[in-house]
Design a protein around this motif. Structure first.
Motif, mmCIF file in Angstrom:
data_model
loop_
_atom_site.group_PDB
_atom_site.id
_atom_site.type_symbol
_atom_site.label_atom_id
_atom_site.label_comp_id
_atom_site.label_asym_id
_atom_site.label_seq_id
_atom_site.Cartn_x
_atom_site.Cartn_y
_atom_site.Cartn_z
ATOM 1 N N UNK A 100 -45.842 24.236 50.795
ATOM 2 C CA UNK A 100 -46.153 23.556 52.058
ATOM 3 C C UNK A 100 -45.008 22.656 52.533
ATOM 4 N N UNK A 101 -44.120 22.299 51.594
ATOM 5 C CA UNK A 101 -43.011 21.429 51.960
ATOM 6 C C UNK A 101 -41.925 22.270 52.640
ATOM 7 N N UNK A 102 -41.127 21.639 53.511
ATOM 8 C CA UNK A 102 -39.966 22.375 53.990
ATOM 9 C C UNK A 102 -38.731 21.810 53.294
ATOM 10 N N UNK A 103 -37.862 22.711 52.864
ATOM 11 C CA UNK A 103 -36.762 22.331 51.977
ATOM 12 C C UNK A 103 -35.492 23.095 52.370
ATOM 13 N N UNK A 104 -34.978 22.812 53.571
ATOM 14 C CA UNK A 104 -33.826 23.582 54.061
ATOM 15 C C UNK A 104 -32.591 23.447 53.173
ATOM 16 N N UNK A 105 -32.435 22.333 52.471
ATOM 17 C CA UNK A 105 -31.238 22.131 51.647
ATOM 18 C C UNK A 105 -31.440 22.627 50.217
ATOM 19 N N UNK A 106 -32.575 23.286 49.983
ATOM 20 C CA UNK A 106 -32.824 23.855 48.661
ATOM 21 C C UNK A 106 -32.801 22.848 47.519
ATOM 22 N N UNK A 107 -33.361 21.685 47.777
ATOM 23 C CA UNK A 107 -33.387 20.645 46.750
ATOM 24 C C UNK A 107 -34.280 21.042 45.581
ATOM 25 N N UNK A 108 -35.237 21.938 45.866
ATOM 26 C CA UNK A 108 -36.180 22.340 44.816
ATOM 27 C C UNK A 108 -35.821 23.711 44.238
ATOM 28 N N UNK A 109 -34.532 24.052 44.289
ATOM 29 C CA UNK A 109 -34.134 25.394 43.834
ATOM 30 C C UNK A 109 -34.397 25.587 42.334
ATOM 31 N N UNK A 110 -34.457 24.492 41.590
ATOM 32 C CA UNK A 110 -34.719 24.633 40.146
ATOM 33 C C UNK A 110 -36.200 24.836 39.837
ATOM 34 N N UNK A 111 -37.018 24.821 40.893
ATOM 35 C CA UNK A 111 -38.463 24.944 40.683
ATOM 36 C C UNK A 111 -38.861 26.406 40.525
ATOM 37 N N UNK A 112 -38.485 27.006 39.422
ATOM 38 C CA UNK A 112 -38.943 28.359 39.093
ATOM 39 C C UNK A 112 -38.969 28.475 37.569
ATOM 40 N N UNK A 113 -39.636 29.480 37.107
ATOM 41 C CA UNK A 113 -39.788 29.630 35.658
ATOM 42 C C UNK A 113 -41.064 28.945 35.190
ATOM 43 N N UNK A 114 -41.431 29.236 33.975
ATOM 44 C CA UNK A 114 -42.738 28.839 33.481
ATOM 45 C C UNK A 114 -42.885 27.359 33.153
ATOM 46 N N UNK A 115 -41.804 26.723 32.672
ATOM 47 C CA UNK A 115 -41.934 25.344 32.185
ATOM 48 C C UNK A 115 -41.609 24.347 33.290
#
Ligand SMILES: *[C@@H]1O[C@H](CO)[C@@H](O)[C@H](O)[C@H]1NC(C)=O
Ligand SMILES: *[C@@H]1O[C@H](CO)[C@@H](O)[C@H](O)[C@H]1NC(C)=O
Ligand SMILES: *[C@@H]1O[C@H](CO)[C@@H](O)[C@H](O)[C@H]1NC(C)=O
Ligand SMILES: *[C@@H]1O[C@H](CO)[C@@H](O)[C@H](O)[C@H]1NC(C)=O
Ligand SMILES: *[C@@H]1O[C@H](CO)[C@@H](O)[C@H](O)[C@H]1NC(C)=O
Ligand SMILES: *[C@@H]1O[C@H](CO)[C@@H](O)[C@H](O)[C@H]1NC(C)=O
Ligand SMILES: *[C@@H]1O[C@H](CO)[C@@H](O)[C@H](O)[C@H]1NC(C)=O
Length: 285
Positions: free
Chosen positions: A13-28
């Motif tokens: 739901x957030x917008x993140x044009x600068x990809x600040x949350x790019x590390x948000x993947x993977x199980x842990x």
């Protein structure tokens, strides 16, 4: 897994044009940037996601912010103690009411994040809150702050820039917060009038910022002269008038005192020499 999926929904739901949350993947999800888990039970306890919107000297950096909507999926993080979304740009989004149901929260920082609208009174349910920083959120207001009195653990409160113009009884409300160390109510459209003579019991208070408020009232007597433990007092830009206050001589803990841009007259008291800790003193007229 439930908390991980709460975070995934938040990211959607957030917008993140600068990809600040790019590390948000993977199980842990405990390894994701800004997400901190308890070493004891692995629950998410901290969401530390300030943007770079306050890096005013670097225009490219300033664009690196989160925006969009804050999903109520965050309610899945029932162990959250710390939330920092300062310096992002939520452009007109309201401060979410559901934050009042995250009962373990001890610290909320939404400062300078362009929220607007009413500050939700539901925040008054957060009895563990130590720090509430909604300063310069943008176009926020509150027409009833009685909910604040329930936050009896509060040590730091910043509502600077919030429109409190309809609130007359604000001092009795903050006086209910015995642990308060830092109180910032700069530019809140406050008026001082009816409390001039009231003694305040905010005995823990060290920092008081009331700059840019109560236009055209007498500087003394005033309730804050009783707060002799104050280290930082900012009452600049208030249109205060009267004689330069002698009471200042009793405020021997003072490190920074700013009373510039008022309408004071008379001589600066010689008892200023009692203030042996004073480092900064602003009195420009
Ligand atoms: C936020 O949510 C509202 C209502 O659900 C929607 O209309 C709006 O487009 C959303 N804004 C963003 C930036 O996603
Ligand atoms: C929130 O993050 C900003 C930027 O890192 C920091 O300056 C601020 O102190 C944090 N707020 C709290 C309450 O820790
Ligand atoms: C929280 O506060 C609101 C308004 O002050 C109140 O109506 C509500 O019942 C409280 N409790 C919860 C769990 O939100
Ligand atoms: C503050 O709120 C009052 C009452 O709602 C309104 O009349 C006033 O224009 C607002 N002031 C600012 C600076 O927004
Ligand atoms: C502070 O004063 C207010 C009223 O002036 C009172 O209701 C409150 O209980 C007092 N708080 C403490 C901690 O003494
Ligand atoms: C400020 O207060 C004085 C004395 O009460 C009054 O004469 C004056 O008109 C006021 N000025 C403003 C700008 O309100
Ligand atoms: C300073 O404190 C003393 C002792 O509490 C008091 O008698 C005196 O009136 C105070 N002086 C001023 C200028 O407030």
């Amino acid at each position: 897994a439930d908390e991980r999926s709460a975070l995934v929904d938040f990211k959607v739901s957030i917008s993140d044009p600068a990809n600040l949350l790019s590390s948000w993947k993977g199980g842990d999800c405990c390894k994701w940037k800004g997400v901190h888990c308890s070493s004891r039970n692995n629950h998410v306890v901290k969401l530390d996601l300030p943007g770079h919107g306050c890096d005013y000297n670097d225009v490219d950096m300033m664009m690196q912010v989160l925006g969009g909507n804050i999903s109520s999926s965050l309610l899945g993080l029932q162990h959250l103690q710390y939330l920092n979304l300062s310096c992002n740009e939520f452009y007109g989004v309201q401060i979410p009411e559901f934050l009042g149901s995250l009962h373990k929260l001890r610290s909320i920082d939404l400062s300078r994040s362009t929220f607007s609208g009413r500050i939700p009174p539901q925040l008054g349910n957060l009895s563990n809150l130590r720090c509430l920083n909604l300063g310069w959120a943008d176009y926020t207001y509150s027409m009833d702050i009685t909910w604040l009195a329930q936050l009896t653990s509060l040590e730091q409160l910043d509502l600077s820039g919030t429109n409190l113009s309809t609130i007359v009884q604000w001092l009795p409300v903050v006086s209910m917060l015995p642990s308060l160390k830092v109180l910032r109510l700069s530019d809140c459209n406050l008026r001082a009038s009816s409390y001039s003579l009231q003694i305040s019991n905010l005995t823990s208070l060290e920092t008081l910022d009331l700059s840019y408020n109560f236009y055209n009232t007498s500087i003394t007597p005033n309730w804050f002269w009783g707060l002799t433990g104050l280290k930082y007092l900012d009452i600049s830009w208030n249109g205060l008038y009267g004689q330069f206050p002698d009471e200042i001589g009793n405020m021997t803990s003072m490190v920074m005192f700013d009373l510039q841009m008022n309408n004071l007259v008379g001589m600066i008291s010689s008892n200023l020499q009692n203030l042996c800790s004073l480092e900064k003193f602003y009195a420009r007229g």
